[in-house]
Design a protein around this motif. Structure first.
Motif, mmCIF file in Angstrom:
data_model
loop_
_atom_site.group_PDB
_atom_site.id
_atom_site.type_symbol
_atom_site.label_atom_id
_atom_site.label_comp_id
_atom_site.label_asym_id
_atom_site.label_seq_id
_atom_site.Cartn_x
_atom_site.Cartn_y
_atom_site.Cartn_z
ATOM 1 N N SER A 1 0.833 -1.194 0.000
ATOM 2 C CA SER A 1 0.000 0.000 0.000
ATOM 3 C C SER A 1 0.875 1.253 0.000
ATOM 4 O O SER A 1 1.863 1.330 0.717
ATOM 5 C CB SER A 1 -0.883 -0.032 1.252
ATOM 6 O OG SER A 1 -1.729 1.072 1.266
ATOM 7 N N GLY A 2 0.509 2.210 -0.821
ATOM 8 C CA GLY A 2 1.212 3.492 -0.847
ATOM 9 C C GLY A 2 2.455 3.517 -1.723
ATOM 10 O O GLY A 2 3.176 4.515 -1.747
ATOM 11 N N LYS B 1 0.929 2.531 -6.972
ATOM 12 C CA LYS B 1 0.223 1.779 -8.025
ATOM 13 C C LYS B 1 -0.882 2.623 -8.672
ATOM 14 O O LYS B 1 -0.958 2.725 -9.894
ATOM 15 C CB LYS B 1 -0.373 0.483 -7.447
ATOM 16 C CG LYS B 1 0.664 -0.413 -6.775
ATOM 17 C CD LYS B 1 0.060 -1.703 -6.264
ATOM 18 C CE LYS B 1 -0.966 -1.521 -5.150
ATOM 19 N NZ LYS B 1 -0.426 -0.956 -3.892
ATOM 20 N N SER B 2 -1.727 3.216 -7.836
ATOM 21 C CA SER B 2 -2.803 4.050 -8.387
ATOM 22 C C SER B 2 -2.217 5.242 -9.132
ATOM 23 O O SER B 2 -2.760 5.683 -10.150
ATOM 24 C CB SER B 2 -3.718 4.562 -7.267
ATOM 25 O OG SER B 2 -4.348 3.482 -6.625
ATOM 26 N N THR B 3 -1.102 5.744 -8.608
ATOM 27 C CA THR B 3 -0.450 6.890 -9.260
ATOM 28 C C THR B 3 -0.023 6.515 -10.682
ATOM 29 O O THR B 3 -0.198 7.307 -11.612
ATOM 30 C CB THR B 3 0.758 7.352 -8.422
ATOM 31 O OG1 THR B 3 0.302 7.621 -7.085
ATOM 32 C CG2 THR B 3 1.400 8.599 -9.001
ATOM 33 N N ARG C 1 7.279 1.934 -0.585
ATOM 34 C CA ARG C 1 7.606 3.290 -0.989
ATOM 35 C C ARG C 1 8.975 3.720 -0.488
ATOM 36 O O ARG C 1 9.357 3.323 0.615
ATOM 37 C CB ARG C 1 6.524 4.301 -0.593
ATOM 38 C CG ARG C 1 5.958 4.170 0.806
ATOM 39 C CD ARG C 1 4.915 5.222 1.111
ATOM 40 N NE ARG C 1 5.417 6.563 0.908
ATOM 41 C CZ ARG C 1 4.789 7.503 0.212
ATOM 42 N NH1 ARG C 1 3.640 7.231 -0.358
ATOM 43 N NH2 ARG C 1 5.299 8.687 0.086
#
Ligand SMILES: Nc1ncnc2c1ncn2[C@@H]1O[C@H](COP(=O)(O)OP(=O)(O)OP(=O)(O)O)[C@@H](O)[C@H]1O
Ligand SMILES: [Mg+2]
Length: 225
Positions: free
Chosen positions: A13-14, A17-19, A182
């Motif tokens: 998470s963080g 990926k969405s970015t 990250r």
């Protein structure tokens, strides 16, 4: 990533990926480097890109049919053609009889199918999917994997599929990109050596699947340690 390839991205998470999806979809500009599509830098949302968001993003005030038809309305597709494509999509989604139902009366899995078909009905060449099945129970999820694979076998869109679920990535993808925690970097690009078409149930019982899972779990697990 190649044309018509199904790529999954997994990572903690963080890690971004969405970015990455947002940059491919032209919603976010990269602060360094470049995203290119067919050799041209992405500026704004490219035509032919469909995005299925992580949260089920159906509109509560629109019926199933009008949710699925939304993208066609935006594109100014004529009513008769729109109705034909929505009818076909409703059939593919197994939602016959629910055309005039509102999302609040559907199950989570049904709503997610509406969101998926709303994106597919405009026939995108590139499909960006951000944990589209993340909130669903295992049974519903596996059912949707089968549906997605069927649709993909017929059309071979280029897919970038973000997920936390390694089983899901192995079931669906041609290649899996594993990211580090990250600040996210690409740690491994793994080609999935499982033949197609894939049977989503039988696949999980195969030794080959177990091997894929074991290798990737080790690499991903290091990022959680
Ligand atoms: N490589 C990066 N450099 C700088 N900032 C980053 C990078 N990757 C992500 N971020 C920032 O970190 C935050 C989380 O990123 P993002 O939403 O893409 O993560 P994610 O991998 O999708 O996480 P989740 O699995 O929880 O959805 C965002 O605010 C994003 O701007
Ligand atoms: Mg995310």
């Amino acid at each position: 990533m190649f044309d018509q390839e199904f790529v999954a991205i997994v990572g903690p998470s963080g890690c971004g990926k969405s970015t990455i999806l947002n940059m491919i979809g032209g919603l976010v500009a990269p602060s360094a480097g470049a995203i290119e599509l067919d050799g041209r830098p992405v500026a704004g949302t490219p035509p032919g890109v469909g995005y299925v968001f992580q949260k089920d993003t159906v509109f509560p005030w629109r019926t199933v049919a009008r949710n699925i038809g939304l993208g066609l309305e935006y594109r100014g597709v004529a009513e008769a053609e729109r109705e034909r494509r929505v009818r076909e999509a409703v059939r593919l989604a197994g939602l016959e009889g629910f055309e005039e139902a509102f999302p609040a009366t559907l199950s989570g899995g049904m709503r997610q199918r509406v969101a998926l078909l709303r994106t597919l009905v405009v026939d995108p060449e590139i499909l960006l999917m951000d944990e589209p099945f993340g909130a669903l129970d295992t049974h519903t999820k596996i059912g949707l994997h089968a549906e997605l694979l069927n649709l993909w076998e017929a059309r071979h869109q280029t897919v970038v599929f973000v997920t936390h679920d390694l089983s899901e990535a192995i079931t669906l993808a041609d290649r899996i990109v594993v990211m580090t925690r990250r600040p996210g970097r690409v740690k491994l690009v793994h080609a999935v050596g499982l033949p197609r078409p894939r049977d989503v149930i039988k696949l999980r019982e195969s030794e080959a699947y177990g091997r894929e899972y074991g290798q990737l779990w080790h690499v991903l697990g290091e990022e959680f340690a």
